[in-house]
Design an enzyme around this catalytic site. Structure first.
Site, mmCIF file in Angstrom:
data_model
loop_
_atom_site.group_PDB
_atom_site.id
_atom_site.type_symbol
_atom_site.label_atom_id
_atom_site.label_comp_id
_atom_site.label_asym_id
_atom_site.label_seq_id
_atom_site.Cartn_x
_atom_site.Cartn_y
_atom_site.Cartn_z
ATOM 1 N N GLY A 100 0.844 -1.187 0.000
ATOM 2 C CA GLY A 100 0.000 0.000 0.000
ATOM 3 C C GLY A 100 0.879 1.237 0.000
ATOM 4 C CD GLN A 143 3.617 5.673 2.855
ATOM 5 O OE1 GLN A 143 2.623 5.125 2.419
ATOM 6 N NE2 GLN A 143 4.663 4.989 3.312
ATOM 7 C CB CYS A 192 5.897 1.818 7.158
ATOM 8 S SG CYS A 192 5.279 3.370 6.495
ATOM 9 C CG LEU A 193 6.968 1.353 0.934
ATOM 10 C CD1 LEU A 193 6.226 1.784 -0.328
ATOM 11 C CD2 LEU A 193 8.109 0.409 0.591
ATOM 12 C CG HIS A 221 0.213 0.590 7.611
ATOM 13 N ND1 HIS A 221 1.273 0.090 8.329
ATOM 14 C CD2 HIS A 221 0.742 1.516 6.759
ATOM 15 C CE1 HIS A 221 2.385 0.712 7.948
ATOM 16 N NE2 HIS A 221 2.084 1.573 6.978
ATOM 17 C CD GLU A 222 -0.794 2.100 3.159
ATOM 18 O OE1 GLU A 222 -0.405 3.281 3.110
ATOM 19 O OE2 GLU A 222 -0.007 1.134 3.247
ATOM 20 C CG HIS A 242 0.798 6.461 6.005
ATOM 21 N ND1 HIS A 242 1.976 6.871 6.579
ATOM 22 C CD2 HIS A 242 0.985 5.163 5.665
ATOM 23 C CE1 HIS A 242 2.833 5.857 6.582
ATOM 24 N NE2 HIS A 242 2.261 4.809 6.034
HETATM 25 NI NI NI Z 1 3.169 2.939 5.814
#
Ligand code: NI
Length: 185
Positions: free
Chosen positions: A45, A50, A98-99, A140-141, A144
């Site tokens: 995702g 991000q 997480c990226l 999670h997304e 953000h």
């Molecule tokens: Ni993340």
């Protein structure tokens, strides 16, 4: 076009993202770029903050979860202006990454099931319920967009143990296989 990914230490990851207007300029292209960026970074995702855009948008391809949950085979969705209506079900632990937190993985506890209202890429409204892996990635997304990261759920002790790793990320000392935007001090 691939976006460089913002990482821990970048203030955009701590902001509440803005609602997207229906006729927002360039939105289609932004969504295409987000898919491209997510696949190239090997993410499941990706949320707009991000990619340096503080807008309420994320994309998820949860098909990697299809080994254990076959119904995820075609799960590839764009979420615009999502709103979590309800969180329920037993909590469970998943090792999350997480990226924006390269080289960090931690066991995170979340509720199983999420009811979410959102617009898809054609601005069609949906009201759906997800659990298991999809429910996990959605939570999670969504975080953000609220300026939250999974490390916020850790105990003070665990957070202290991560401190030097986090500082290294913020200083640009951690170089993942994808392009990042090093936070400006
Ligand atoms: Ni993340």
């Amino acid at each position: 076009m691939k976006y460089p990914i913002t990482v821990y230490g970048d203030s955009i990851l701590r902001k509440k993202a803005e609602v997207i207007e229906k006729d927002a300029e360039g939105l289609k292209e932004i969504i295409e770029n987000m898919w491209e960026t997510m696949y190239y970074a090997d993410g499941v995702g990706l949320a707009a903050p991000q990619t340096g855009l503080s807008i309420r948008l994320f994309v998820i391809d949860a098909s990697t979860g299809a080994d254990e949950e076959p119904e995820l085979k075609d799960f590839k969705k764009t979420f615009i202006n999502p709103e979590i209506i309800d969180l329920k079900g037993d909590t469970w632990v998943m090792n999350e990454g997480c990226l924006s937190l390269p080289e960090i993985r931690e066991d995170i506890i979340r509720p199983d099931t999420v009811r979410i209202k959102y617009l898809d890429e054609n601005f069609v409204e949906h009201d759906e319920v997800y659990s298991g892996f999809a429910g996990r990635v959605i939570q999670h997304e969504y975080d953000h967009l609220e300026g939250k990261l999974f490390i916020d759920y850790l105990s003070p002790l665990k957070k202290r143990l991560l401190k030097s790793k986090l500082n290294d990320i913020a200083r640009g000392f951690v170089i993942p296989h994808y392009k990042i935007k090093i936070p400006v001090k």
